[in-house]
Design a protein around this motif. Structure first.
Motif, short mmCIF file in Angstrom:
data_model
loop_
_atom_site.label_atom_id
_atom_site.label_comp_id
_atom_site.label_asym_id
_atom_site.label_seq_id
_atom_site.Cartn_x
_atom_site.Cartn_y
_atom_site.Cartn_z
N LEU A 229 0.82 -1.21 0.00
CA LEU A 229 0.00 0.00 0.00
C LEU A 229 0.86 1.26 0.00
CD1 LEU A 229 -2.83 -1.06 2.49
CD2 LEU A 229 -3.01 -0.78 0.01
N VAL A 230 1.92 1.26 -0.81
CA VAL A 230 2.78 2.44 -0.94
C VAL A 230 2.83 2.83 -2.42
CG1 VAL A 230 5.09 3.39 -0.60
CG2 VAL A 230 4.14 1.82 1.09
N ALA A 231 2.15 3.90 -2.76
CA ALA A 231 2.14 4.36 -4.15
C ALA A 231 3.38 5.18 -4.48
CB ALA A 231 0.88 5.19 -4.41
N ALA A 232 3.86 5.97 -3.54
CA ALA A 232 5.09 6.74 -3.71
C ALA A 232 6.21 5.95 -3.05
CB ALA A 232 4.96 8.12 -3.07
N THR A 233 6.83 5.07 -3.82
CA THR A 233 7.74 4.10 -3.24
C THR A 233 8.97 4.76 -2.62
OG1 THR A 233 8.79 3.78 -5.39
CG2 THR A 233 7.02 2.26 -4.79
N ARG A 234 9.47 4.12 -1.60
CA ARG A 234 10.69 4.55 -0.92
C ARG A 234 11.92 4.10 -1.70
NH1 ARG A 234 9.02 1.58 4.58
NH2 ARG A 234 8.21 0.11 3.00
N PRO A 235 13.11 4.64 -1.39
CA PRO A 235 14.32 4.13 -2.05
C PRO A 235 14.41 2.62 -1.92
CG PRO A 235 14.84 6.12 -0.85
CD PRO A 235 13.41 5.77 -0.50
N ARG A 236 14.77 1.96 -3.02
CA ARG A 236 14.83 0.50 -3.00
C ARG A 236 15.96 0.00 -2.09
NH1 ARG A 236 15.36 -3.84 -2.12
NH2 ARG A 236 15.50 -5.69 -3.44
N MET A 237 17.14 0.59 -2.22
CA MET A 237 18.27 0.27 -1.36
C MET A 237 18.94 1.57 -0.96
SD MET A 237 20.19 -2.92 -3.24
CE MET A 237 19.40 -4.51 -3.42
N ALA A 238 19.32 1.67 0.29
CA ALA A 238 20.02 2.88 0.77
C ALA A 238 21.06 2.46 1.80
CB ALA A 238 19.04 3.87 1.38
N LEU A 239 22.29 2.90 1.59
CA LEU A 239 23.38 2.59 2.50
C LEU A 239 23.97 3.90 3.00
CD1 LEU A 239 25.18 0.36 3.73
CD2 LEU A 239 26.66 0.60 1.73
N HIS A 240 24.04 4.03 4.31
CA HIS A 240 24.50 5.26 4.94
C HIS A 240 25.69 4.95 5.86
CE1 HIS A 240 20.65 6.96 3.59
NE2 HIS A 240 20.08 5.88 4.10
N GLY A 241 26.71 5.81 5.81
CA GLY A 241 27.88 5.58 6.64
C GLY A 241 28.62 6.86 6.96
N THR A 242 29.80 6.72 7.48
CA THR A 242 30.55 7.87 7.99
C THR A 242 31.07 8.79 6.89
OG1 THR A 242 32.53 6.47 8.07
CG2 THR A 242 31.24 6.70 10.11
N LYS A 243 31.06 8.35 5.61
CA LYS A 243 31.53 9.18 4.51
C LYS A 243 30.41 9.60 3.57
CE LYS A 243 36.23 7.30 4.40
NZ LYS A 243 37.27 6.61 3.55
N GLY A 244 29.17 9.26 3.89
CA GLY A 244 28.07 9.67 3.04
C GLY A 244 27.04 8.59 2.83
N SER A 245 26.23 8.77 1.79
CA SER A 245 25.11 7.85 1.51
C SER A 245 25.10 7.48 0.04
CB SER A 245 23.77 8.51 1.87
OG SER A 245 23.69 8.82 3.24
N TRP A 246 24.51 6.32 -0.23
CA TRP A 246 24.28 5.84 -1.59
C TRP A 246 22.93 5.17 -1.61
CZ3 TRP A 246 23.26 1.00 -3.63
CH2 TRP A 246 23.41 0.85 -5.02
N TRP A 247 22.11 5.44 -2.65
CA TRP A 247 20.79 4.82 -2.70
C TRP A 247 20.30 4.67 -4.13
CZ3 TRP A 247 21.76 9.84 -1.63
CH2 TRP A 247 21.00 10.82 -2.27
#
Length: 349
Positions: A229-247
């Motif tokens: 029941l999510v029409a506006a989907t969230r990021p599929r994969m997201a990785l967060h750490g001490t040097k930044g984020s990737w998603w």
């Protein structure tokens, strides 16, 4: 010099998974021929290799020369069909999940070991483009703090299919959870602990259609969630750490292409797949586009043919798949996370 003869495949089940997600990939590889399909759908016989269409697994196993049985029946039937095939001396692939029963998984692993047969489970999402890219990004984001994986759909109406019925192996956690959990364990290993939230949110649904799991790896956290029941989907994969984020945003395009009827035997199949939107953000918070290519849809079956011929391990160790089942079983029961079964080379043929 001629190569080895093709591996003759018996396909057990011909729903979406069998007809769309397995058979076209198998046919695109020269190492395989589909010799028989267990189904009531006569059109299965029209596939490239003109397979025999049979009503049950006993008839399938009676077809001459079957080397490999691929089990793509409803989840609650996986263990029974795989066991019959192993006892008949066949190599076996089981579509995920391996079975909705940890004890059954253990029996299959031990049986494959005793019979000297290759047993593997179709955790093919290990070769999705986004996951392959994620593995390359782990060092770039520094010490990981949070990995969040979401697989959202917007399906407010409940389809009349077995996955929505109150039966073993049904529900969203058994459907999408195996891939997501397997990916998380491949990245970060077996968690120290787990908290769970599982719900049935749609009227008329007979099985869970929402879940959120939090896996603890020391101070690091992994969250795995899916909803219908999510029409506006969230990021599929997201990785967060001490040097930044990737998603990433959106799924690997291979399955959508297969569902649309594109043939993986086409030389341009992989080349023409759309890129997956992906992004980076560093200490200044700037969003930088870094799209990634689709994955390798042939990797699982390519590695499997090598394993069957004694040239390497199976593409997915069945113990890995068994441990995913143990985690899902614990989540459904609200039980403490059990220790994993350790690798013992079972099922490597």
């Amino acid at each position: 010099m001629n190569g080895p003869p093709p591996i003759r495949v018996g396909l057990v089940g011909y729903g979406l998974a069998g007809a769309i997600l397995h058979a076209p990939i198998i046919e695109a590889l020269p190492d395989y021929r589909i010799a028989a399909v267990m189904t009531s759908r006569a059109e299965a016989g029209d596939r490239r290799d003109g397979p025999a269409v049979v009503p049950d697994i006993d008839a399938l196993l009676a077809v001459e020369g079957i080397d490999l049985v691929v089990v793509v029946t409803p989840n609650e039937l996986h263990a029974a069909h795989a066991e019959v095939a192993l006892r008949a001396g066949k190599h076996v692939v089981i579509d995920k999940p391996m079975a909705p029963d940890v004890a059954a998984c253990d029996r299959l692993i031990d049986l494959a070991s005793r019979r000297g047969r290759v047993l593997s489970v179709y955790h093919n999402r290990r070769w999705d483009g986004d996951f392959l890219a994620l593995r390359r990004e782990v060092e770039a984001i520094g010490a990981p703090a949070l990995f969040a994986a979401c697989w959202d759909r917007f399906r407010p109406e409940t389809a009349a299919v077995w996955r929505n019925e109150p039966r073993p192996g049904a529900g969203l956690l058994w459907d999408l959870g195996p891939h997501m959990i397997d990916q998380a364990i491949q990245l970060f290993g077996w968690p120290d602990a787990m908290t769970t939230d599982i719900a049935t949110q749609r009227a008329g649904a007979g099985a869970d259609d929402y879940f959120a799991l939090t896996l603890r790896h020391g101070a690091m956290r992994t969250t795995i969630s899916a909803s219908t029941l999510v029409a506006a989907t969230r990021p599929r994969m997201a990785l967060h750490g001490t040097k930044g984020s990737w998603w990433t945003e959106g799924l690997d395009p291979v399955e959508a292409a297969l569902r649309a009827g594109q043939s993986p035997a086409d030389p341009g199949f992989v080349r023409d797949l759309p890129a997956i939107p992906a992004f980076r953000a560093h200490t200044d918070g700037e969003r930088i586009a870094a799209p990634v290519l689709g994955g390798d849809p042939f990797a699982f079956y390519r590695l499997l043919s090598a394993a069957i011929r004694g040239e390497g391990p199976p593409p997915v160790d069945p113990i890995d798949a068994r441990n995913v089942v143990a985690l899902i079983d614990a989540a459904h029961r609200g039980a403490p996370l059990p220790p994993p079964r350790l690798p013992d080379n079972a099922g490597h043929g």
